[in-house]
Design a protein around this motif. Structure first.
Motif, PDB file in Angstrom:
ATOM      1  N   LYS A  78       0.833  -1.196   0.000  1.00  0.00           N
ATOM      2  CA  LYS A  78       0.000   0.000   0.000  1.00  0.00           C
ATOM      3  C   LYS A  78       0.872   1.252   0.000  1.00  0.00           C
ATOM      4  N   TYR A  79       0.454   2.247  -0.774  1.00  0.00           N
ATOM      5  CA  TYR A  79       1.147   3.523  -0.846  1.00  0.00           C
ATOM      6  C   TYR A  79       0.160   4.645  -0.552  1.00  0.00           C
ATOM      7  N   MET A  80       0.597   5.626   0.248  1.00  0.00           N
ATOM      8  CA  MET A  80      -0.171   6.856   0.444  1.00  0.00           C
ATOM      9  C   MET A  80       0.260   7.799  -0.677  1.00  0.00           C
ATOM     10  N   VAL A  81      -0.701   8.295  -1.449  1.00  0.00           N
ATOM     11  CA  VAL A  81      -0.397   9.051  -2.666  1.00  0.00           C
ATOM     12  C   VAL A  81      -1.063  10.420  -2.608  1.00  0.00           C
ATOM     13  N   HIS A  82      -0.320  11.454  -3.007  1.00  0.00           N
ATOM     14  CA  HIS A  82      -0.841  12.821  -3.050  1.00  0.00           C
ATOM     15  C   HIS A  82      -1.662  13.019  -4.325  1.00  0.00           C
ATOM     16  N   ASP A  83      -2.931  13.404  -4.153  1.00  0.00           N
ATOM     17  CA  ASP A  83      -3.853  13.662  -5.265  1.00  0.00           C
ATOM     18  C   ASP A  83      -4.361  15.092  -5.103  1.00  0.00           C
ATOM     19  N   GLU A  84      -3.667  16.037  -5.709  1.00  0.00           N
ATOM     20  CA  GLU A  84      -3.917  17.469  -5.485  1.00  0.00           C
ATOM     21  C   GLU A  84      -5.361  17.880  -5.788  1.00  0.00           C
ATOM     22  N   LYS A  85      -5.941  17.354  -6.862  1.00  0.00           N
ATOM     23  CA  LYS A  85      -7.268  17.802  -7.299  1.00  0.00           C
ATOM     24  C   LYS A  85      -8.403  16.867  -6.894  1.00  0.00           C
ATOM     25  N   ASN A  86      -8.109  15.821  -6.141  1.00  0.00           N
ATOM     26  CA  ASN A  86      -9.107  14.836  -5.714  1.00  0.00           C
ATOM     27  C   ASN A  86      -9.900  14.277  -6.897  1.00  0.00           C
ATOM     28  N   ILE A  87      -9.207  13.842  -7.946  1.00  0.00           N
ATOM     29  CA  ILE A  87      -9.887  13.380  -9.159  1.00  0.00           C
ATOM     30  C   ILE A  87     -10.062  11.866  -9.213  1.00  0.00           C
ATOM     31  N   MET A 118       8.306  11.066  -5.116  1.00  0.00           N
ATOM     32  CA  MET A 118       8.678  12.481  -5.001  1.00  0.00           C
ATOM     33  C   MET A 118       9.198  12.742  -3.596  1.00  0.00           C
ATOM     34  N   ARG A 119       9.483  13.975  -3.281  1.00  0.00           N
ATOM     35  CA  ARG A 119       9.969  14.320  -1.946  1.00  0.00           C
ATOM     36  C   ARG A 119       8.868  14.062  -0.916  1.00  0.00           C
ATOM     37  N   PRO A 120       9.215  13.799   0.327  1.00  0.00           N
ATOM     38  CA  PRO A 120       8.195  13.538   1.348  1.00  0.00           C
ATOM     39  C   PRO A 120       7.337  14.774   1.638  1.00  0.00           C
ATOM     40  N   ILE A 121       6.017  14.558   1.677  1.00  0.00           N
ATOM     41  CA  ILE A 121       5.079  15.622   2.046  1.00  0.00           C
ATOM     42  C   ILE A 121       4.709  15.487   3.515  1.00  0.00           C
ATOM     43  N   SER A 122       4.573  14.258   3.971  1.00  0.00           N
ATOM     44  CA  SER A 122       4.277  13.985   5.374  1.00  0.00           C
ATOM     45  C   SER A 122       5.035  12.724   5.776  1.00  0.00           C
ATOM     46  N   LYS A 123       4.693  12.183   6.949  1.00  0.00           N
ATOM     47  CA  LYS A 123       5.425  11.033   7.466  1.00  0.00           C
ATOM     48  C   LYS A 123       5.356   9.831   6.532  1.00  0.00           C
ATOM     49  N   ARG A 124       4.182   9.556   5.956  1.00  0.00           N
ATOM     50  CA  ARG A 124       4.005   8.366   5.122  1.00  0.00           C
ATOM     51  C   ARG A 124       3.748   8.664   3.654  1.00  0.00           C
ATOM     52  N   LYS A 125       3.645   9.924   3.282  1.00  0.00           N
ATOM     53  CA  LYS A 125       3.255  10.270   1.912  1.00  0.00           C
ATOM     54  C   LYS A 125       4.442  10.829   1.128  1.00  0.00           C
ATOM     55  N   CYS A 126       4.964  10.009   0.191  1.00  0.00           N
ATOM     56  CA  CYS A 126       6.071  10.468  -0.663  1.00  0.00           C
ATOM     57  C   CYS A 126       5.864  10.008  -2.107  1.00  0.00           C
TER      58      CYS A 126
END
Length: 94
Positions: A53-62, A74-82
């Protein structure tokens, strides 16, 4: 002089890419993507399925549950989201 600068210029690393299915979209700007790998057991030779499982950044919630997506490191945004969403390969029928 310009040629020397180009040769010394730092080249960006190649980022890891994965494909998986969205299993949760309940968070704001974040989705959870499951990557399934089929592989043979080292000793017994039986084919087994491994999930990651991966936590993924979805900027526009699409993206929504059941979508097949492509993600990139990409670079880490939070503890588990990169990881970030690149494209939606196939929309779900739900």
């Amino acid at each position: 002089m310009i040629e020397e600068y180009k040769s010394k210029k730092k080249i960006r690393n190649i980022r890891k890419q994965r494909q998986g299915i969205v299993i949760s979209d309940k968070m704001s700007k974040t989705i959870v993507v499951s990557e399934m790998k089929k592989m043979k057991h080292k000793y017994y030779g039986k084919s087994i399925t491994k999930n990651k499982k991966y936590m993924v950044h979805d900027e526009k919630n699409i993206s929504k549950n059941g979508d097949k997506v492509s993600i990139m490191e990409m670079r880490p945004i939070s503890k588990r989201k990169c990881w970030r969403l690149v494209t939606i390969l196939k929309k779900s029928n739900i």
